[in-house]
Design a protein around this motif. Structure first.
Motif, PDB file in Angstrom:
ATOM      1  N   TRP A  51      72.632 101.616  54.281  1.00 56.48           N
ATOM      2  CA  TRP A  51      72.615 100.151  54.312  1.00 56.48           C
ATOM      3  C   TRP A  51      72.091  99.662  55.667  1.00 56.48           C
ATOM      4  O   TRP A  51      71.237  98.777  55.739  1.00 56.48           O
ATOM      5  N   LEU A  52      72.578 100.268  56.752  1.00 54.43           N
ATOM      6  CA  LEU A  52      72.136  99.879  58.091  1.00 54.43           C
ATOM      7  C   LEU A  52      70.639 100.155  58.288  1.00 54.43           C
ATOM      8  O   LEU A  52      69.901  99.314  58.804  1.00 54.43           O
ATOM      9  N   GLY A  53      70.206 101.337  57.859  1.00 54.57           N
ATOM     10  CA  GLY A  53      68.784 101.692  57.979  1.00 54.57           C
ATOM     11  C   GLY A  53      67.913 100.715  57.204  1.00 54.57           C
ATOM     12  O   GLY A  53      66.863 100.271  57.693  1.00 54.57           O
ATOM     13  N   SER A  54      68.364 100.342  56.012  1.00 58.15           N
ATOM     14  CA  SER A  54      67.591  99.426  55.171  1.00 58.15           C
ATOM     15  C   SER A  54      67.585  98.027  55.767  1.00 58.15           C
ATOM     16  O   SER A  54      66.587  97.302  55.663  1.00 58.15           O
ATOM     17  N   LEU A  55      68.694  97.667  56.401  1.00 56.22           N
ATOM     18  CA  LEU A  55      68.793  96.355  57.056  1.00 56.22           C
ATOM     19  C   LEU A  55      67.733  96.246  58.154  1.00 56.22           C
ATOM     20  O   LEU A  55      66.978  95.276  58.235  1.00 56.22           O
ATOM     21  N   VAL A  56      67.651  97.289  58.992  1.00 55.33           N
ATOM     22  CA  VAL A  56      66.668  97.294  60.075  1.00 55.33           C
ATOM     23  C   VAL A  56      65.250  97.293  59.495  1.00 55.33           C
ATOM     24  O   VAL A  56      64.365  96.541  59.947  1.00 55.33           O
TER      25      VAL A  56
ATOM     26  N   GLY B  30      70.701  95.958  51.812  1.00 57.55           N
ATOM     27  CA  GLY B  30      70.295  96.025  53.215  1.00 57.55           C
ATOM     28  C   GLY B  30      68.937  95.380  53.456  1.00 57.55           C
ATOM     29  O   GLY B  30      68.787  94.535  54.336  1.00 57.55           O
TER      30      GLY B  30
ATOM     31  N   GLU C  74      80.339 106.882  53.993  1.00 59.72           N
ATOM     32  CA  GLU C  74      79.556 106.953  55.231  1.00 59.72           C
ATOM     33  C   GLU C  74      78.047 106.936  54.933  1.00 59.72           C
ATOM     34  O   GLU C  74      77.281 106.229  55.593  1.00 59.72           O
TER      35      GLU C  74
ATOM     36  N   GLY D 144      68.249  92.011  55.572  1.00 57.13           N
ATOM     37  CA  GLY D 144      67.368  92.177  56.730  1.00 57.13           C
ATOM     38  C   GLY D 144      66.169  91.258  56.677  1.00 57.13           C
ATOM     39  O   GLY D 144      65.801  90.629  57.668  1.00 57.13           O
TER      40      GLY D 144
ATOM     41  N   PRO E 232      72.879 100.216  48.352  1.00 49.91           N
ATOM     42  CA  PRO E 232      72.785  99.877  49.778  1.00 49.91           C
ATOM     43  C   PRO E 232      71.364  99.536  50.212  1.00 49.91           C
ATOM     44  O   PRO E 232      71.177  98.709  51.109  1.00 49.91           O
TER      45      PRO E 232
ATOM     46  N   ILE F 123      76.955 103.422  54.050  1.00 57.70           N
ATOM     47  CA  ILE F 123      76.886 102.521  55.207  1.00 57.70           C
ATOM     48  C   ILE F 123      75.653 102.824  56.060  1.00 57.70           C
ATOM     49  O   ILE F 123      74.935 101.917  56.475  1.00 57.70           O
ATOM     50  N   LEU F 124      75.377 104.122  56.283  1.00 60.51           N
ATOM     51  CA  LEU F 124      74.200 104.490  57.078  1.00 60.51           C
ATOM     52  C   LEU F 124      72.912 104.018  56.409  1.00 60.51           C
ATOM     53  O   LEU F 124      72.012 103.478  57.061  1.00 60.51           O
TER      54      LEU F 124
END
Lengths: 129, 278
Positions: free
Chosen positions: B11-16, B234, B5, B238, B230, B8-9
């Motif tokens: 990774w998402l934050g880094s993507l944005v 990410g 978890e 991004g 991540p 994934i979080l």
């Protein structure tokens, strides 16, 4: 005096550098991804612990240790190998520029580029100022 | 929260972060350290190590696209890289000696300054444009493509630019950021290089500068694979997505929005640094 090869133009050098950088990043990202999947499969259910700084174990700090770990398919070692490839990409670009400036018979810039390369290698080799 | 978890979080934050960073031209690296340190409670040294890695990835990825357009100037970049890599080695060495609270405060101040610099309109300084003796010797003067054909430019004030680049390198090594804002400042304001050339050349240099610091960080054990993985993947994805939509996006509004986010993060970094929480 006949020349064995024609010096490259700046544009040709830039094309090659562009491809070198792109390839380096893609390969590094793929290795990190493979290591990441292995890591999550093996350790995904444990809890993360990054609040207290301990530093990485010795095998993940040196080039030889990372390669050994990655070859034995230890997941953190594989990721670290990908990161090492990523760090090596700009270094390879500088190394290539030495060669490119030499082919352009641009001595001052061969020297400039060699200085940058020496600084980069000393950093990776663990040298500190 | 388990590692899956957490990964994934992050990774998402880094993507944005990577997406907004490339869309606004501010770079994703500047928000990675505050994101990891403030939101995920990661020790700032691990955060800086992971951020450096993502900086190399985005810089090299973007540089690959830029060099082909013919804007970047390899000679200017390579010459100034002596200053930035030296600075990066000094900065990375300093990072081990300075307390994390001090790093957090410096980080916040640099964040505010970067946001301020990038919010100002960038105009090329048109001058009488006499060639500079040192720049001519170093064969830095070049041309770049414009809609009206090739535009020739002259490079000025090399010692001043070189000194500013050393500072940019030191900040990069100390904070794990690309410090593109300082690099662009050195090239735009001091050396009077057209901004298309300075932006792409700066981006070209960021990867080399970050690689110099990353070597030191790796040897110190600041780069954790589980965390950097991540972040790198990410930010990279991004920023690739960001360059794809670059043409159509309402960039002014986004810049202000992202600038606002950076300001809030900066104040939090300074506050947490001063109260000794980071």
């Amino acid at each position: 005096m006949p020349q064995t090869h024609r010096p490259w133009t700046d544009e040709q050098v830039e094309q090659i550098v562009g491809n070198l950088l792109r390839t380096g990043v893609i390969v590094a990202a793929l290795v990190v991804l493979v290591g990441g999947v292995l890591y999550l499969v093996r350790h995904g259910a444990t809890s993360p612990d990054y609040q207290v700084f301990r530093g990485e174990p010795a095998d993940l700090r040196s080039v030889s240790g990372i390669v050994t770990d990655a070859l034995s398919l230890r997941s953190r070692g594989v990721i670290q190998l990908g990161l090492l490839l990523l760090i090596a990409t700009p270094v390879a670009r500088v190394a290539f520029s030495v060669f490119a400036f030499a082919r352009q018979h641009d001595r001052p810039y061969v020297l400039v580029t060699l200085i940058v390369l020496a600084l980069l290698i000393s950093s990776l080799a663990g040298g500190r100022l | 929260m388990n590692i899956l978890e957490f990964t994934i979080l992050i990774w998402l934050g880094s993507l944005v972060a990577g997406f907004l960073g490339s869309l606004t031209g501010l770079g994703g690296g500047v928000v990675i350290v505050p994101l990891l340190a403030l939101m995920f409670g990661v020790d700032i040294r691990y955060a800086i190590g992971a951020s450096l890695v993502s900086v190399i990835a985005t810089s090299s990825g973007a540089a690959a696209a830029y060099v082909k357009e013919g804007y970047s100037n390899i000679r200017i970049g390579m010459f100034l890289e002596i200053a930035t890599t030296l600075g990066a080695l000094v900065g990375a060495s300093l990072a081990a000696r300075v307390s994390t609270s001090v790093i957090a405060v410096i980080f916040g101040v640099v964040l505010i300054y970067s946001a301020y610099l990038s919010s100002r309109p960038r105009l090329d300084i048109i001058s009488d444009d006499q060639p500079d003796l040192l720049a001519t010797r170093l064969r830095m003067d070049a041309s770049y493509p414009t809609p009206e054909g090739l535009q020739i430019y002259h490079v000025h004030a090399i010692p001043a630019g070189f000194s500013l680049m050393f500072i940019a390198g030191t900040l990069s090594g100390l904070l794990g950021i690309g410090s593109g804002a300082v690099k662009v400042l050195a090239m735009d304001q001091a050396m009077r290089i057209p901004f298309k050339v300075s932006t792409t050349t700066s981006n070209f240099m960021i990867g080399v500068t970050a690689a110099a610091s990353a070597g030191v960080y790796l040897n110190r054990g600041y780069i954790d694979p589980g965390l950097a993985m991540p972040v790198m993947l990410g930010v990279l994805l991004g920023s690739v997505l960001g360059t794809r939509v670059l043409v159509s996006a309402p960039s002014r509004l986004l810049r202000m929005l992202f600038g606002g986010v950076i300001l809030v993060l900066a104040i939090e970094m300074i506050y947490n640094g001063l109260t000794g929480r980071l």
